[in-house]
Scaffold this active site. Structure first.
Site, PDB file in Angstrom:
ATOM      1  N   LYS A  80      53.741  15.218  26.248  1.00 43.27           N
ATOM      2  CA  LYS A  80      54.104  16.080  27.285  1.00 43.27           C
ATOM      3  C   LYS A  80      54.302  17.447  27.089  1.00 43.27           C
ATOM      4  CE  LYS A  80      57.107  15.402  31.407  1.00 43.27           C
ATOM      5  NZ  LYS A  80      58.268  14.665  32.021  1.00 43.27           N
ATOM      6  N   SER A 155      57.383  12.920  36.848  1.00 46.06           N
ATOM      7  CA  SER A 155      56.748  14.142  36.262  1.00 46.06           C
ATOM      8  C   SER A 155      55.600  14.051  35.270  1.00 46.06           C
ATOM      9  CB  SER A 155      57.736  15.091  35.931  1.00 46.06           C
ATOM     10  OG  SER A 155      58.633  14.674  34.603  1.00 46.06           O
ATOM     11  N   SER A 179      60.904   9.766  35.130  1.00 42.16           N
ATOM     12  CA  SER A 179      59.449  10.616  34.855  1.00 42.16           C
ATOM     13  C   SER A 179      58.693   9.731  33.715  1.00 42.16           C
ATOM     14  CB  SER A 179      59.611  12.039  34.448  1.00 42.16           C
ATOM     15  OG  SER A 179      60.019  12.688  35.398  1.00 42.16           O
TER      16      SER A 179
END
Ligand code: ZN
Lengths: 500, 98, 504
Positions: A80, A155, A179
């Protein structure tokens, strides 16, 4: 397309360490897959072809030398874009950081590199991890491999999408209010938010410091456990890191035995507001759990209905402070410095141009909630609610070993559907947020497709702090039965991507 | 509990150093108002005698020994800066004295 | 621009001053408060920085144990209570010298609170003690350093742009805040100065800081307000920053009294504001108005866990505190039989600790004082070094004194022996031997030298015989010279008078 991309991480690690397949071949197969499908999926913001091949080659050298390898040496991974990577761009999905190259590695990244995990690149995310759909990325949305018109969750939608589109068998996500788990649920993959303090936060760009936690994403429970074991553990660089042995998550994932366990259904996390297909798959899971010899009871957590409200005060408050450093002075982009303006003006223009509307909204909200005169009513009150949530969990875990609920109230929704309605968007995390508020570990596990839309549904499993191993034991037990029922992994039911 | 005006948004944006154009203040005010109404639910619970929780881990006294570690070089430190002069970060003129 | 002021005595006759002092002290730890970067002064710009103190995205603070320990020790030395549980907080505001755009500080939970410090000053009625009430001492971090480029003055106003060095960012600071200090009357400037001086001595005694005001490791803000009478409610205060010498503390208080008084007498209000002290002109100028409701949006720092010093730890630290400098000074004055003036000389020479060490090793206090404030101070001064840097130990002085009282060294020879020590020639006995330093006690060579001296100046014998005994000095001097200082001057004199048949 090489069949290497459909293999589990544990299988790939075995092939690499035995020398049957080189790590470079494995990395190349995944880079090829990314080249083929990521134009449609857009899971990656930055692909590090050279770096990936170089670290794979380094693993191959070790294999030839007969060196001892980690459990995931040579296995590719998507990272990420919120984790600082020395020499690799780190944007957090924000224009304000476009082009920034950190001079240091996050502790999780260091651990991955030391373990010989091959980092393919940086995955897309909602800007500064604010969102549940990855639509708030400044660099465009990520698409759900199950239906490219739909969101991959957020997210960490880039991480869930890269795993579920076979671009990488593993990914790292971060979870502040769901997330990791919500994206896993809507993409049919597995994601774990470890106990707060279980994985170092050093080098992870902070959203809400008291809620953030990095964790593993994968396509099955064992792979998730392997990745968990690589990234977890005490870090002196993170004062909130827990100085205790990491729970043996790998052994737990292999045990997969829940006979005699007590499992609690959280009364407040389900029912009204949850999609019919989500509810029916959840009820089937409850029956399955009972059939495996566990006792299922309902428990009530009366403060949970206020958790969402408390979360949307604590998160923006902490975020408003954490994001203050993005001012165009020491790193990142600077806007409006034409030689006539003051530093105050330039900072304000830099931040206005660099942040998207959701980020601005939350910063303003947090600034308000912390203001003199409002602190007690908002931030202070939210922290008291947080205590009540923790007490609810304590009371529940006095009665049961783990808690379960649906991970998300709905399956993946259409891109654009909730973009203009922040409150509707916030509801996606209603079931995952209480876990972050109390600092507990939670897993999302695929439990089937909703009959009405044929999209994946996730089961959330919650354990007490530092009992992360229970998630893996329970998750693996359910997964084993479901794989037998389905005749293979759930992602086998996903449509083939056109580019492939 | 809420009722956010455009002036409030302008004041908050100034505190947060974000230059929000005047024509967008109303839009933000409306959204913030809706959110604040929703989060007012935190007051629905009785929190008398409840201690506020700032940290999710029940630990105290986590210290570091006073032993120097590795610093960055000036080159590394300045590598990401938008403007540099004389091994220092160059910033536009400062209006307010601290 | 200078503002109107009123004569100090007139101002004080009309108003009652209320003081408040905020002192920031930079701790002398090896590393910064929240990261492992060095705190050494004067490094090239931006070389003592890391992701943490540069506020790079993702970095996290870790707390320096010695920083916390120093804060507790300072609190104890200021008679404070030590918090059983406290947290750091974030103080949010934007400024280019602050990497994170928030300062990690303490807000409503300081580690030390409710203390006091007694200070003594000279008043018209003799020496008097004032008790300065301390509200709190808390931990925080320093900011970076801005230099302003362009414009005429190098100051912030009119500059074209600024350059920032973050080496100082994150250096541990302890902020010590007094409660309003009342009842000083006209002595407000002296009390303020005495407080900062006493605080400096305490901090130096604790060894927690080098307390160099000129380098900024001890910084003082002076708050002052006036009220009509001690019974009136507190007036509006000004906060004068950048008051960075003891002399300036006194001057700034005096100046603000005269400035406030002029305003109030003219019917103007005092503005609540930050002001800047100018050492060169001796005035303060207006900075930033405080009225725009500074909203720092404090909240507990989530990245640092609470501090809960155990009572055992606190008591351990209390037991390790050095004696309070004022108490110690009073004790030494009594023990050594000194006057306050003598003691001032000792303290000002920086020799106090060295003398104490020598006395502890068995040297007579008067002798230790004589050597350290006399000969050794002169040598250190000549060489431009600190007294501590001289290689003279208590053992050296002790041996020297033994030889003097045994009569085998005189003062002059003893000084030569010390020169040898400083030149690194070994211990006293070795130097005495090597340099052949010994009082000549055999009368033979002395009588020969006396004869020689008298032969060289035949008139002097008659002069002495005529009763002018002072003339003996030239003979003794000549003998001392001939014996290279190794004669016992008293014995030479005795022998001379004997020879000439004169009695003293
Ligand atoms: Zn540092």
């Amino acid at each position: 397309m090489s069949d290497l991309i459909r293999k589990d991480a544990s299988e790939l690690a075995g092939l690499v360490s035995s020398g049957e397949v080189s790590a470079v071949e494995v990395a190349q197969a995944h880079l090829d897959r990314i080249a083929a499908v990521d134009g449609d999926v857009h899971a990656f913001l930055h692909v590090d072809t050279a770096g990936a091949l170089a670290s794979a080659a380094a693993v191959d050298v070790k294999v030839k030398a007969g060196d001892k390898l980690s459990v995931l040496a040579g296995v590719p991974l998507g990272l990420k874009d919120i984790l600082a990577t020395n020499g690799l761009p780190t944007t957090c999905g924000s224009r304000v950081l476009d082009g920034w190259i950190p001079p240091y590695d996050a502790t999780v990244v260091t651990k991955l590199r030391e373990a010989g995990v091959v980092i393919l690149g940086k995955t897309n995310m909602d800007e500064f991890a604010m969102g549940s759909s990855t639509e708030h990325s400044a660099f465009g949305p990520t698409h759900n491999p199950w239906d490219l018109e739909r969101i991959p969750g957020g997210s960490g939608g880039g991480s869930s999408a890269c795993v579920s589109s076979f671009e990488a068998p593993l990914a790292i996500g971060t979870d502040t209010g769901g997330s990791i788990r919500q994206p896993a649920a809507v993409t049919g993959s597995v994601g774990v938010k470890p106990t707060y303090g279980g994985v170092s936060r050093y080098g992870i760009v902070a959203l809400a410091s008291s809620l953030d936690q990095a964790g593993p994403c994968a396509r099955n429970v064992l792979d998730t456990a392997l990745l968990h074991s690589v990234i977890a553990g005490h870090d002196p660089m993170d004062a909130t890191s827990i100085n205790a042995p990491v729970p043996d998550v790998i052994a737990a994932a292999k045990r997969a035995d829940i006979k005699g366990m007590k499992v609690g259904i959280v009364k407040e996390l389900g029912g009204e507001g949850y999609q019919a297909g989500v509810r029916s798959r959840f009820e089937e899971s409850v029956a399955l759990i009972e059939s495996l010899g566990a006792e299922v009871v309902e428990v009530s957590c009366p403060s949970f209905p206020a958790a969402l409200a408390a979360y949307y005060l604590i998160l923006p408050s902490e975020a408003s402070s954490n994001l203050a450093k993005f001012d165009g002075i020491r790193f990142g982009n600077r806007v409006g410095d034409d030689g006539t303006k003051s530093v105050e003006q330039v900072m304000s223009e830099t931040r206005a141009a660099g942040f998207g509307s959701e980020v601005i909204r939350r910063i303003i909200l947090g600034t308000y909630a912390l203001s003199a005169g409002y602190y007690d009513a908002y931030y202070g009150q939210a922290q008291k609610v947080r205590t009540l949530i923790k007490q609810d969990f304590d009371a529940a875990f006095a009665k049961v070993d783990v808690l379960i609920s649906p991970t998300a109230p709905t399956t993946a929704f259409k891109i654009g559907e909730k973009l203009d309605d922040p409150l509707a968007m916030y509801l996606n995390d209603v079931a995952t947020i209480p876990v972050n508020m109390a600092g507990l570990p939670g897993m999302s596990l695929p439990i089937g497709l909703a009959p009405e839309d044929n999209l994946p549904v996730g089961l959330q499993i919650i354990a007490p702090a530092m009992a992360d191993d229970r998630l893996y034991n329970v998750g693996a037990a359910i997964e084993r039965e479901l794989l037998a029922k389905w005749g293979g992994p759930i992602l086998g039911m996903a449509p083939e991507l056109a580019g492939a | 509990m809420s009722g956010i005006s455009q002036e409030d948004v302008a004041h908050l944006a100034n505190l947060a150093r974000i230059n929000i154009p005047a024509d967008q203040l109303g839009h933000y005010a409306k959204q913030l108002d809706a959110i604040l109404n929703a989060v007012a639910e935190v007051s629905s619970l009785d929190t008398e005698n409840v201690v506020a929780m700032s940290h999710p881990v029940p630990m105290t006294n986590v210290f570091r020994e006073d032993i120097p570690g590795v610093s960055l070089t000036a080159e590394q430190a300045l590598s990401g800066a938008p403007a540099v002069e004389d091994e220092r970060f160059k910033v536009p003129r400062i209006l307010d004295e601290e | 621009m200078a503002e109107a002021t009123m004569n100090y005595d007139e101002a004080i006759s009309k108003f009652d001053p209320v003081l408040g002092l905020e002192v920031h002290v930079e701790l002398g730890t090896n590393t910064k408060m929240f990261c492992g970067c060095s705190t050494v002064f004067g490094a090239p710009p931006n070389t003592h920085v890391c992701p943490v103190c540069l506020g790079l995205p993702g970095a996290l603070p870790t707390l320096n144990k010695i920083g916390v320990e120093s804060a507790i020790r300072i609190g104890l030395a200021l008679n404070c209570e030590i918090a059983e549980w406290c947290r750091f907080a974030r103080k949010n505001y934007f400024y280019p010298d602050m990497p994170k755009n928030f300062q990690t500080s303490q807000y409503d939970e300081p580690i030390a609170f409710e203390g006091y410090l007694d200070v003594e000053i000279d008043t018209d009625e003799g020496r008097r003690t004032f008790r300065v009430p301390i509200e709190r001492a808390h931990m925080e971090e320093d900011t970076g350093k801005n230099s302003h480029v362009g414009g005429a003055t190098g100051r912030i106003h009119g500059a074209d742009y600024s350059l920032v060095d973050y080496n100082r960012a994150g250096i541990p600071l302890i902020e010590i805040v007094t409660k309003p200090i009342t009842g000083t009357g006209k002595y407000a400037p002296e009390v303020a100065k005495a407080y900062v001086a006493a605080l400096r001595d305490i901090l130096r005694g604790l060894g927690v800081s080098d307390v160099k005001m000129e380098q900024g490791s001890l910084r003082c803000d002076v708050n002052l307000s006036l009220r009509e009478t001690p019974e009136s409610k507190l007036g509006t205060r000004s906060e004068t920053k950048n008051v960075n010498s003891l002399r300036s503390v006194e001057r700034a208080v005096r100046y603000e009294v005269t400035r406030h008084a002029a305003r109030l007498t003219a019917g103007d209000t005092v503005v609540q504001e930050t002001r800047h002290w100018h050492e060169d002109t001796g005035i303060s100028t207006s900075g930033r108005a405080k009225s725009d409701a500074e909203d720092y949006r404090y909240f507990p720092e989530p990245d640092l866990l609470p501090i809960a010093p155990s009572r055992e730890w606190v008591e351990e630290l209390r037991a390790s505190l050095p004696e309070n400098p004022a108490v110690r000074r009073a004790r030494l004055v009594a023990d050594w039989g000194l006057s306050e003036i003598d003691m001032n000389t000792v303290v000002n020479s920086g020799a106090l600790d060295l003398i104490v060490e020598a006395v502890d090793a068995g040297v007579d206090p008067a002798a230790a004082r004589k050597w350290w404030t006399g000969e050794l101070s002169r040598i250190a001064n000549d060489r431009g070094i600190e007294l501590e840097e001289l290689p003279v130990t208590p053992a050296h002085l002790k041996r020297l004194e033994e030889l003097i009282s045994a009569g085998s060294l005189n003062d002059k020879l003893a000084r030569q022996a010390l020169e040898g020590v400083i030149a690194g020639e070994g211990d006293i006995d070795a130097i005495v031997k090597a340099r052949g330093l010994a009082v000549v006690s055999d009368d033979g060579p002395l009588l020969a030298a006396i004869d020689e001296a008298l032969a060289a100046d035949p008139a002097v014998a008659e002069t002495i015989k005529s009763g002018k005994l002072a003339a003996a000095g030239s003979v003794v001097g000549a003998v001392m010279k001939a014996t290279r200082g190794q004669a016992d001057a008293a014995r030479v004199r005795e022998l001379l008078f004997e020879k000439l048949g004169v009695s003293e």
